[in-house]
Design a protein around this motif. Structure first.
Motif, PDB file in Angstrom:
ATOM      1  N   VAL A 314       0.873  -1.178   0.000  1.00  0.00           N
ATOM      2  CA  VAL A 314       0.000   0.000   0.000  1.00  0.00           C
ATOM      3  C   VAL A 314       0.905   1.222   0.000  1.00  0.00           C
ATOM      4  O   VAL A 314       1.836   1.318   0.811  1.00  0.00           O
ATOM      5  CB  VAL A 314      -0.927   0.031   1.227  1.00  0.00           C
ATOM      6  CG1 VAL A 314      -1.793   1.288   1.210  1.00  0.00           C
ATOM      7  CG2 VAL A 314      -1.809  -1.220   1.278  1.00  0.00           C
ATOM      8  N   ILE A 315       0.653   2.162  -0.906  1.00  0.00           N
ATOM      9  CA  ILE A 315       1.494   3.344  -0.991  1.00  0.00           C
ATOM     10  C   ILE A 315       0.702   4.604  -0.665  1.00  0.00           C
ATOM     11  O   ILE A 315      -0.522   4.642  -0.819  1.00  0.00           O
ATOM     12  CB  ILE A 315       2.155   3.494  -2.381  1.00  0.00           C
ATOM     13  CG1 ILE A 315       1.099   3.758  -3.468  1.00  0.00           C
ATOM     14  CG2 ILE A 315       2.994   2.278  -2.721  1.00  0.00           C
ATOM     15  CD1 ILE A 315       1.693   4.220  -4.791  1.00  0.00           C
ATOM     16  N   ARG A 316       1.413   5.615  -0.212  1.00  0.00           N
ATOM     17  CA  ARG A 316       0.864   6.956  -0.033  1.00  0.00           C
ATOM     18  C   ARG A 316       1.663   7.920  -0.896  1.00  0.00           C
ATOM     19  O   ARG A 316       2.871   7.746  -1.079  1.00  0.00           O
ATOM     20  CB  ARG A 316       0.912   7.387   1.435  1.00  0.00           C
ATOM     21  CG  ARG A 316      -0.106   6.684   2.315  1.00  0.00           C
ATOM     22  CD  ARG A 316      -0.307   7.452   3.609  1.00  0.00           C
ATOM     23  NE  ARG A 316      -1.276   6.818   4.484  1.00  0.00           N
ATOM     24  CZ  ARG A 316      -2.589   6.950   4.383  1.00  0.00           C
ATOM     25  NH1 ARG A 316      -3.109   7.680   3.412  1.00  0.00           N
ATOM     26  NH2 ARG A 316      -3.401   6.358   5.240  1.00  0.00           N
ATOM     27  N   GLN A 317       0.970   8.925  -1.403  1.00  0.00           N
ATOM     28  CA  GLN A 317       1.608   9.958  -2.210  1.00  0.00           C
ATOM     29  C   GLN A 317       1.115  11.332  -1.768  1.00  0.00           C
ATOM     30  O   GLN A 317       0.018  11.460  -1.225  1.00  0.00           O
ATOM     31  CB  GLN A 317       1.278   9.788  -3.701  1.00  0.00           C
ATOM     32  CG  GLN A 317       1.831   8.544  -4.354  1.00  0.00           C
ATOM     33  CD  GLN A 317       1.465   8.472  -5.824  1.00  0.00           C
ATOM     34  OE1 GLN A 317       0.444   9.033  -6.258  1.00  0.00           O
ATOM     35  NE2 GLN A 317       2.280   7.793  -6.603  1.00  0.00           N
ATOM     36  N   ALA A 318       1.935  12.347  -2.027  1.00  0.00           N
ATOM     37  CA  ALA A 318       1.533  13.732  -1.801  1.00  0.00           C
ATOM     38  C   ALA A 318       2.007  14.565  -2.978  1.00  0.00           C
ATOM     39  O   ALA A 318       3.154  14.438  -3.423  1.00  0.00           O
ATOM     40  CB  ALA A 318       2.125  14.271  -0.501  1.00  0.00           C
ATOM     41  N   ARG A 319       1.113  15.415  -3.506  1.00  0.00           N
ATOM     42  CA  ARG A 319       1.455  16.334  -4.593  1.00  0.00           C
ATOM     43  C   ARG A 319       2.127  17.593  -4.035  1.00  0.00           C
ATOM     44  O   ARG A 319       2.036  17.883  -2.849  1.00  0.00           O
ATOM     45  CB  ARG A 319       0.194  16.749  -5.352  1.00  0.00           C
ATOM     46  CG  ARG A 319      -0.146  15.920  -6.591  1.00  0.00           C
ATOM     47  CD  ARG A 319      -0.396  14.496  -6.301  1.00  0.00           C
ATOM     48  NE  ARG A 319      -0.814  13.776  -7.526  1.00  0.00           N
ATOM     49  CZ  ARG A 319      -0.873  12.467  -7.619  1.00  0.00           C
ATOM     50  NH1 ARG A 319      -0.537  11.713  -6.589  1.00  0.00           N
ATOM     51  NH2 ARG A 319      -1.247  11.881  -8.751  1.00  0.00           N
ATOM     52  N   TYR A 320       2.796  18.332  -4.910  1.00  0.00           N
ATOM     53  CA  TYR A 320       3.372  19.619  -4.515  1.00  0.00           C
ATOM     54  C   TYR A 320       2.262  20.549  -4.043  1.00  0.00           C
ATOM     55  O   TYR A 320       1.192  20.611  -4.641  1.00  0.00           O
ATOM     56  CB  TYR A 320       4.118  20.249  -5.695  1.00  0.00           C
ATOM     57  CG  TYR A 320       5.429  19.559  -6.007  1.00  0.00           C
ATOM     58  CD1 TYR A 320       6.617  19.997  -5.425  1.00  0.00           C
ATOM     59  CD2 TYR A 320       5.486  18.464  -6.869  1.00  0.00           C
ATOM     60  CE1 TYR A 320       7.825  19.361  -5.699  1.00  0.00           C
ATOM     61  CE2 TYR A 320       6.683  17.814  -7.139  1.00  0.00           C
ATOM     62  CZ  TYR A 320       7.854  18.269  -6.556  1.00  0.00           C
ATOM     63  OH  TYR A 320       9.038  17.635  -6.818  1.00  0.00           O
ATOM     64  N   LYS A 321       2.505  21.301  -2.964  1.00  0.00           N
ATOM     65  CA  LYS A 321       1.453  22.083  -2.320  1.00  0.00           C
ATOM     66  C   LYS A 321       1.195  23.433  -2.990  1.00  0.00           C
ATOM     67  O   LYS A 321       0.040  23.807  -3.214  1.00  0.00           O
ATOM     68  CB  LYS A 321       1.798  22.314  -0.849  1.00  0.00           C
ATOM     69  CG  LYS A 321       1.734  21.051   0.007  1.00  0.00           C
ATOM     70  CD  LYS A 321       2.005  21.347   1.466  1.00  0.00           C
ATOM     71  CE  LYS A 321       0.867  22.162   2.067  1.00  0.00           C
ATOM     72  NZ  LYS A 321       1.012  22.326   3.527  1.00  0.00           N
ATOM     73  N   GLN A 322       2.248  24.188  -3.276  1.00  0.00           N
ATOM     74  CA  GLN A 322       2.051  25.509  -3.870  1.00  0.00           C
ATOM     75  C   GLN A 322       1.479  25.361  -5.289  1.00  0.00           C
ATOM     76  O   GLN A 322       1.991  24.563  -6.085  1.00  0.00           O
ATOM     77  CB  GLN A 322       3.371  26.270  -3.928  1.00  0.00           C
ATOM     78  CG  GLN A 322       3.883  26.720  -2.565  1.00  0.00           C
ATOM     79  CD  GLN A 322       3.024  27.826  -1.968  1.00  0.00           C
ATOM     80  OE1 GLN A 322       2.377  28.587  -2.692  1.00  0.00           O
ATOM     81  NE2 GLN A 322       3.006  27.902  -0.644  1.00  0.00           N
ATOM     82  N   PRO A 323       0.421  26.094  -5.623  1.00  0.00           N
ATOM     83  CA  PRO A 323      -0.201  25.923  -6.945  1.00  0.00           C
ATOM     84  C   PRO A 323       0.780  26.052  -8.106  1.00  0.00           C
ATOM     85  O   PRO A 323       0.746  25.230  -9.033  1.00  0.00           O
ATOM     86  CB  PRO A 323      -1.265  27.031  -6.972  1.00  0.00           C
ATOM     87  CG  PRO A 323      -1.625  27.228  -5.540  1.00  0.00           C
ATOM     88  CD  PRO A 323      -0.343  27.030  -4.777  1.00  0.00           C
ATOM     89  N   LYS A 324       1.664  27.056  -8.070  1.00  0.00           N
ATOM     90  CA  LYS A 324       2.607  27.228  -9.180  1.00  0.00           C
ATOM     91  C   LYS A 324       3.593  26.067  -9.232  1.00  0.00           C
ATOM     92  O   LYS A 324       3.893  25.536 -10.319  1.00  0.00           O
ATOM     93  CB  LYS A 324       3.367  28.540  -9.061  1.00  0.00           C
ATOM     94  CG  LYS A 324       4.270  28.824 -10.274  1.00  0.00           C
ATOM     95  CD  LYS A 324       4.978  30.147 -10.164  1.00  0.00           C
ATOM     96  CE  LYS A 324       5.750  30.465 -11.449  1.00  0.00           C
ATOM     97  NZ  LYS A 324       6.669  29.378 -11.844  1.00  0.00           N
TER      98      LYS A 324
END
Length: 419
Positions: A314-324
């Motif tokens: 099972v994996i977890r991911q997080a996207r870059y936070k700042q919109p740009k």
């Protein structure tokens, strides 16, 4: 205690089981190889879409939201969302989406045409269940009747409205951009266009009295919303309120407020199915239930998180936070800032952190179904929780006891194995 039933029957799971043999070779090599877990079936899958902008950052908010100062490039962000989703497809190959939640920020800042394009892109790229629950968060300060009619026509079938309070004084203290009259008007627009909606309310607000809590709850109930979420105001780190804390009700008064809410909601026919969630019969949020039942979710958009299961990991991911930063990273072909595998010694805590929030508990088989591990892998922790009177279990169900619900954080921490 009524055991929580799996969202799928065994027959439905077999019918909708993804053909893992068709995964692209690079994904198959990485995720289908022998690992530490053994999932006999993959959990239900939801989609979360994050919209990062809002009109004004609230002083209590620790979500990934950014004030709109000079507007935002809606087209560029929608392009990024589509590219992000396309890049993530190999991870969820062949799996159906059962719920969608568009959160923020303030997604209702999106134009009607922009929302229509977003859902069109999702339908083009993903197989949706015919009865998919598609929720959009909305701020009462952004309600326009015509735009919300368009949202409904585009496929949104559930709204989650951030009312917080009907008291204009409290709304001002919370930094909200709407007042009490606008809150009521927003609900009327929602009622005219949607038969399924949630109202978010907060209590234990700065200077709030018991009478004011009761009036907020009575006003909300008067609109007969299918679902109500009632949250205790907390002073989260890295917020304005954390730096400059307001005077809020003490623990004893807050507990009285919570008891008042629980009693009144029950009398009005709302079941408290999760710590902060109340629903009319059969109107619980399916998207939220998937979280609490340790289901899977793909998160796209700035700062979005994912939990995705494979047969042996099972994996977890997080996207870059700042919109740009997110849009730039997506344009470069990788919006994922962080990705890691949940280790076996972390799995019990991860599961219990979610499932113990369910007021009726969960079926004993759910742990193995969603973690790929035997229940006896956390037997020591289960016994410790029982000994302290925080947990109840029988041959069907595991749940927090009334004491465990009062000290839920302590109960969950028992399952956090030391390194």
């Amino acid at each position: 205690m009524i055991p929580i039933k799996p969202i799928f029957t065994a027959k439905a799971v077999e019918k909708n089981k993804p053909d893992l043999s068709q995964l692209p070779q690079n994904v198959a090599t990485q995720y289908l190889a022998p690992g530490n877990l053994n999932l006999s079936q993959l959990p239900p899958l939801s989609l979360y879409i994050h919209f990062p902008w809002c009109v004004k950052k609230c002083p209590y908010c620790d979500f990934n939201s950014h004030e709109v100062r000079n507007g935002f490039d809606e087209t560029a962000y929608l392009d990024a969302l589509r590219a992000d989703l396309e890049a993530a497809l190999p991870l969820i190959w062949g799996r159906k989406i059962y719920t969608i939640f568009i959160g923020g920020g303030t997604p209702s800042l999106m134009s009607a045409a922009g929302l229509d394009r977003l859902l069109s892109d999702v339908r083009t790229l993903l197989p949706l269940d015919g009865a998919a629950e598609i929720t959009m968060e909305a701020n009462p300060g952004t309600f326009e009747a015509e735009k919300f009619r368009s949202y409904r026509q585009s496929g949104i079938n559930r709204l989650s409205i951030g009312i917080q309070s009907f008291n204009s004084r409290h709304l001002a203290a919370l930094g909200r951009i709407h007042n009490g009259d606008e809150a009521r008007r927003a609900i009327e627009i929602a009622q005219a266009n949607f038969d399924n909606f949630n109202l978010d309310l907060m209590f234990a607000l700065p200077g709030q009295t018991m009478e004011e809590v009761q009036l907020d709850v009575e006003t909300a109930i008067s609109f007969a919303p299918p679902h109500l979420s009632l949250y205790h105001l907390t002073l989260e780190p890295n917020t304005y309120f954390a730096k400059f804390p307001p005077a809020i009700p003490d623990d004893d008064l807050s507990a009285e407020m919570q008891e008042l809410i629980h009693t009144r909601m029950a009398a009005a026919g709302y079941g408290n199915y999760e710590v902060s969630a109340y629903a009319q019969p059969k109107r619980a949020s399916r998207h939220n239930l998937n979280y609490w039942n340790f289901g899977d979710y793909l998160g796209i958009g700035a700062g979005a998180h994912s939990k995705i299961s494979f047969p042996h990991r099972v994996i977890r991911q997080a996207r870059y936070k700042q919109p740009k930063a997110y849009m730039d990273a997506t344009a470069s072909g990788n919006s994922v800032q962080e990705s890691f595998e949940i280790q076996p010694d972390e799995m019990g805590f991860e599961f219990m952190l979610n499932a113990l929030r369910l007021q009726d508990g969960f079926g004993v088989n759910l742990f193995q179904e969603r973690t790929g591990m035997l229940l006896n892998s956390i037997e020591t922790e289960l016994l410790a929780a029982e000994k302290k009177g925080l947990l109840y279990r029988d041959h069907q169900t595991i749940s927090a006891t009334p004491l465990g619900k009062l000290f839920l954080n302590d109960l969950q921490q028992i399952f956090l194995k030391s390194a």
